[in-house]
Write an enzyme that holds these catalytic residues in place. Structure first.
Site, mmCIF file in Angstrom:
data_model
loop_
_atom_site.group_PDB
_atom_site.id
_atom_site.type_symbol
_atom_site.label_atom_id
_atom_site.label_comp_id
_atom_site.label_asym_id
_atom_site.label_seq_id
_atom_site.Cartn_x
_atom_site.Cartn_y
_atom_site.Cartn_z
ATOM 1 N N ASP A 14 0.573 -1.475 -0.147
ATOM 2 C CA ASP A 14 -0.315 -0.012 0.343
ATOM 3 C C ASP A 14 0.628 1.429 -0.028
ATOM 4 O O ASP A 14 0.795 2.416 0.670
ATOM 5 C CB ASP A 14 -1.102 0.420 1.150
ATOM 6 C CG ASP A 14 -2.533 -0.951 1.621
ATOM 7 O OD1 ASP A 14 -1.695 -1.878 0.040
ATOM 8 O OD2 ASP A 14 -1.746 -1.842 2.580
ATOM 9 N N LYS A 17 2.601 2.195 -5.083
ATOM 10 C CA LYS A 17 2.817 1.965 -6.606
ATOM 11 C C LYS A 17 1.937 1.981 -7.429
ATOM 12 O O LYS A 17 2.659 2.015 -9.156
ATOM 13 C CB LYS A 17 3.287 -0.105 -6.151
ATOM 14 C CG LYS A 17 4.264 -0.238 -5.141
ATOM 15 C CD LYS A 17 4.107 -1.244 -4.710
ATOM 16 C CE LYS A 17 3.222 -2.219 -4.318
ATOM 17 N NZ LYS A 17 2.191 -2.285 -3.553
ATOM 18 N N ASN A 39 -4.758 -9.917 -4.595
ATOM 19 C CA ASN A 39 -4.843 -9.305 -3.818
ATOM 20 C C ASN A 39 -4.786 -8.386 -3.177
ATOM 21 O O ASN A 39 -4.544 -7.324 -2.445
ATOM 22 C CB ASN A 39 -3.845 -10.658 -2.413
ATOM 23 C CG ASN A 39 -2.724 -10.747 -3.258
ATOM 24 O OD1 ASN A 39 -2.570 -10.417 -3.975
ATOM 25 N ND2 ASN A 39 -1.660 -11.351 -2.592
ATOM 26 N N GLY A 41 -4.698 -4.233 -4.063
ATOM 27 C CA GLY A 41 -5.359 -3.202 -4.762
ATOM 28 C C GLY A 41 -4.428 -1.940 -4.932
ATOM 29 O O GLY A 41 -3.675 -1.563 -4.313
ATOM 30 N N HIS A 42 -4.425 -1.773 -5.734
ATOM 31 C CA HIS A 42 -3.694 -0.593 -6.992
ATOM 32 C C HIS A 42 -4.772 0.606 -7.253
ATOM 33 O O HIS A 42 -5.648 0.299 -8.628
ATOM 34 C CB HIS A 42 -2.638 -0.636 -8.345
ATOM 35 C CG HIS A 42 -1.448 -1.592 -7.275
ATOM 36 N ND1 HIS A 42 -0.803 -2.777 -8.223
ATOM 37 C CD2 HIS A 42 -1.029 -2.142 -6.564
ATOM 38 C CE1 HIS A 42 0.143 -2.985 -7.924
ATOM 39 N NE2 HIS A 42 -0.383 -3.129 -6.657
ATOM 40 N N GLN A 225 2.055 -5.369 -3.377
ATOM 41 C CA GLN A 225 2.504 -5.935 -1.725
ATOM 42 C C GLN A 225 3.801 -5.071 -1.667
ATOM 43 O O GLN A 225 3.919 -4.409 -2.380
ATOM 44 C CB GLN A 225 2.309 -7.280 -1.179
ATOM 45 C CG GLN A 225 1.237 -8.018 -0.948
ATOM 46 C CD GLN A 225 0.165 -8.926 -2.721
ATOM 47 O OE1 GLN A 225 1.597 -9.166 -3.738
ATOM 48 N NE2 GLN A 225 -0.563 -8.467 -3.447
ATOM 49 N N THR A 301 -8.680 -3.567 -1.462
ATOM 50 C CA THR A 301 -8.963 -4.453 -1.338
ATOM 51 C C THR A 301 -9.755 -5.026 -0.843
ATOM 52 O O THR A 301 -11.260 -5.483 -1.017
ATOM 53 C CB THR A 301 -7.912 -5.744 -1.571
ATOM 54 O OG1 THR A 301 -7.123 -5.453 -2.568
ATOM 55 C CG2 THR A 301 -8.832 -7.273 -2.264
ATOM 56 N N ARG A 304 -10.229 -3.111 5.305
ATOM 57 C CA ARG A 304 -10.425 -3.047 6.440
ATOM 58 C C ARG A 304 -8.885 -1.771 6.476
ATOM 59 O O ARG A 304 -8.050 -1.318 5.623
ATOM 60 C CB ARG A 304 -9.323 -3.850 6.724
ATOM 61 C CG ARG A 304 -9.676 -5.216 6.382
ATOM 62 C CD ARG A 304 -8.943 -7.173 6.819
ATOM 63 N NE ARG A 304 -7.686 -6.897 5.375
ATOM 64 C CZ ARG A 304 -7.318 -8.117 5.870
ATOM 65 N NH1 ARG A 304 -6.810 -8.585 6.594
ATOM 66 N NH2 ARG A 304 -5.841 -8.356 4.534
HETATM 67 P P1 IMP Z 1 -2.477 -12.421 1.550
HETATM 68 O O1 IMP Z 1 -1.622 -12.847 0.334
HETATM 69 O O2 IMP Z 1 -4.061 -12.439 1.111
HETATM 70 O O3 IMP Z 1 -2.282 -14.262 1.788
HETATM 71 O O4 IMP Z 1 -2.628 -11.979 2.365
HETATM 72 C C1 IMP Z 1 -1.328 -12.426 3.186
HETATM 73 C C2 IMP Z 1 -0.938 -10.610 3.756
HETATM 74 O O5 IMP Z 1 -0.959 -10.630 3.462
HETATM 75 C C3 IMP Z 1 -2.222 -10.421 5.038
HETATM 76 O O6 IMP Z 1 -0.934 -9.552 5.791
HETATM 77 C C4 IMP Z 1 -2.726 -9.097 3.847
HETATM 78 O O7 IMP Z 1 -3.252 -7.757 4.324
HETATM 79 C C5 IMP Z 1 -1.683 -8.413 3.192
HETATM 80 N N1 IMP Z 1 -1.205 -8.431 1.852
HETATM 81 C C6 IMP Z 1 -2.157 -9.294 0.541
HETATM 82 N N2 IMP Z 1 -2.021 -8.628 -0.044
HETATM 83 C C7 IMP Z 1 -1.689 -6.939 0.387
HETATM 84 C C8 IMP Z 1 -1.608 -5.739 -0.330
HETATM 85 O O8 IMP Z 1 -2.118 -5.795 -1.580
HETATM 86 N N3 IMP Z 1 -1.364 -4.921 0.545
HETATM 87 C C9 IMP Z 1 -1.508 -4.615 1.980
HETATM 88 N N4 IMP Z 1 -1.223 -5.832 2.251
HETATM 89 C C10 IMP Z 1 -1.652 -6.761 1.306
#
Ligand code: IMP
Length: 430
Positions: A14, A17, A39, A41-42, A225, A301, A304
């Site tokens: 976040d 990027k 997962n 979110g841009h 990420q 995404t 939260r």
């Molecule tokens: P997963 O990628 O859904 O398995 O989540 C694993 C961890 O990565 C969790 O703490 C998510 O909140 C975090 N995470 C996954 N994608 C993002 C993103 O795009 N931004 C920030 N945190 C992320």
């Protein structure tokens, strides 16, 4: 000379990027995603219009830019089709501009069910995943049982293999997690739309990218990420399941490491994290709440609330080393406007000892940050596009980051819009 620039997050994701990728795409022929899935979110804001992308590279908003999804990305057929539709409804042409590697593993309904069942079973030790099935999809890849994009082309084989894998995962869902199994027909249906549209999307991505480079054209690699969510280098097990660091750009796309010329590391002017896991500079006080509010810190995404804290240079320096970051882009500087006194973490205390570097992320949640204090600024920086117009104290803050990180800051972002940016050096022109 053609240049390939990798953009990666230097924190816990976040960092902004997407905005930077979008900003720099007018210099490139192709934008490549190399890891993660939906997962991510841009968020892109272009002249006030907001678009959130999860899977499709952020280059899609510039006409004539090819968008490429490399083998390191896991693809949910339904999320991909939904995103294509959303973009086309907004008048953005996707067909013909999107290319996908046949080696991308698919994220299907049973991955989502497993992700959620695991999180529920972990109770207090939950990772706080996005619940999109990303971890289980990468597990299948590593276990060499994944169904991949290329498998969609052979319908009879695909349906037979799907039957076997659904049975396998349903056994675990039912017998181990004691939850509802997934319905085979529903999983199959989820892939139908992509199957009938996939032919013109599948490309030999490594060869396509090699050709673009040979034609002397620039390429941008878009990380998702951030460094501390990296499966190997992050705050394990509170991480995502892919390599978010710069090396992932090579393995996740099939471009050799010597053909990656520059790494632009993105960091917020402070720090945020979504999900659980250690976060030494987290602020649970009024300043933390202020940063969350001013920075609109809600996950793109999952919506939260993000945890907020001061900038952590122990972590940032580590991210710079791991990804051989060439220069930094500092985002959301404007969120610090009006804060009287700013803190930057330069070391940690652990067990009565000071650490300027830290390698063991297991003890991170017991580390006390050591801060330096810098005066804030009362002026508004939002929307400023010239470095000289930034308040003196904002420039001092940035200079301190450069000094303590040992690399330059190329770009400063002063707002969500593409235009709200100070470009000190263009990574493609260096
Ligand atoms: P997963 O990628 O859904 O398995 O989540 C694993 C961890 O990565 C969790 O703490 C998510 O909140 C975090 N995470 C996954 N994608 C993002 C993103 O795009 N931004 C920030 N945190 C992320």
């Amino acid at each position: 000379m053609a240049k390939s620039v990798v953009i990666i997050g230097c924190q816990w994701g976040d960092e902004g990027k997407g905005k930077l990728v979008d900003l720099l795409t007018d210099r490139v022929s192709a934008v490549v995603r190399f890891q993660g899935g939906h997962n991510a979110g841009h968020t892109l804001v272009i002249r006030g219009r907001k678009i959130i992308l999860h899977l499709i590279p952020s280059g899609i908003l510039r006409e004539d830019v090819l968008c490429v999804i490399g083998n390191g990305v896991v693809i949910s057929p339904s999320a991909l089709m939904e995103e294509i539709k959303m973009l086309e409804q907004q008048g953005i042409l996707v067909k013909g501009r999107l290319k996908i590697s046949s080696a991308c593993p698919l994220v299907l309904l049973y991955h989502v069910a497993l992700d959620r069942a695991r999180e529920a079973a972990r109770c207090k030790q939950a990772i706080g995943t996005t619940g999109r099935g990303i971890g289980p999809a990468y597990e299948d890849k590593i276990a060499r049982r994944a169904l991949r994009v290329g498998d969609l082309l052979d319908e009879s084989n695909f349906t037979a293999n799907l039957r076997e894998i659904v049975d396998y995962h349903n056994f675990i869902l039912r017998e181990y997690y004691r939850v509802e199994p997934v319905n085979y027909d529903q999983v199959l249906e989820q892939t139908l739309e992509l199957r009938s549209n996939i032919d013109h999307l599948i490309t030999d991505v490594p060869m396509l990218l090699a050709q673009i480079r040979q034609q002397n054209k620039n390429i941008l690699f878009e990380g998702a990420q951030g460094a501390f969510l990296d499966i190997d280098h992050g705050t394990y097990p509170y991480v995502t399941s892919s390599n978010t660091t710069a090396g992932g750009a090579s393995t996740g796309s099939g471009v050799g490491p010597l053909h990656l010329d520059y790494v632009l590391g993105i960091t917020k002017a402070y720090t945020t994290r979504v999900g659980y896991g250690p976060f030494p500079t987290e602020l649970k006080d009024d300043i933390g709440i202020h940063l969350a509010k001013r920075g609109q810190e809600f996950g793109a995404t999952t919506n939260r609330p993000r945890r907020c804290g001061w900038l952590d240079l122990v972590a940032l320096r580590r991210a710079i080393t791991i990804s051989s970051v060439s220069s930094l882009c500092v985002t959301k500087l404007d969120v610090l406007d009006g804060i009287e006194s700013l803190h930057i973490c330069i070391a940690y205390y652990y067990n009565g000892q000071r650490f300027d570097l830290l390698s063991d992320s297991k003890i991170l949640d017991r580390c006390e940050p050591i801060y330096i204090e810098l005066p804030g600024w009362q002026e508004i920086t939002a929307g400023i596009t010239e470095y000289d117009q930034l308040p003196h104290n904002a420039r001092s803050y940035l200079q301190k980051i450069e000094e303590l990180c040992g690399i330059p800051i190329d770009i400063v972002s002063t707002g969500a819009d593409r235009e709200q940016t100070v470009v000190l050096r263009d990574p493609f022109a260096i």
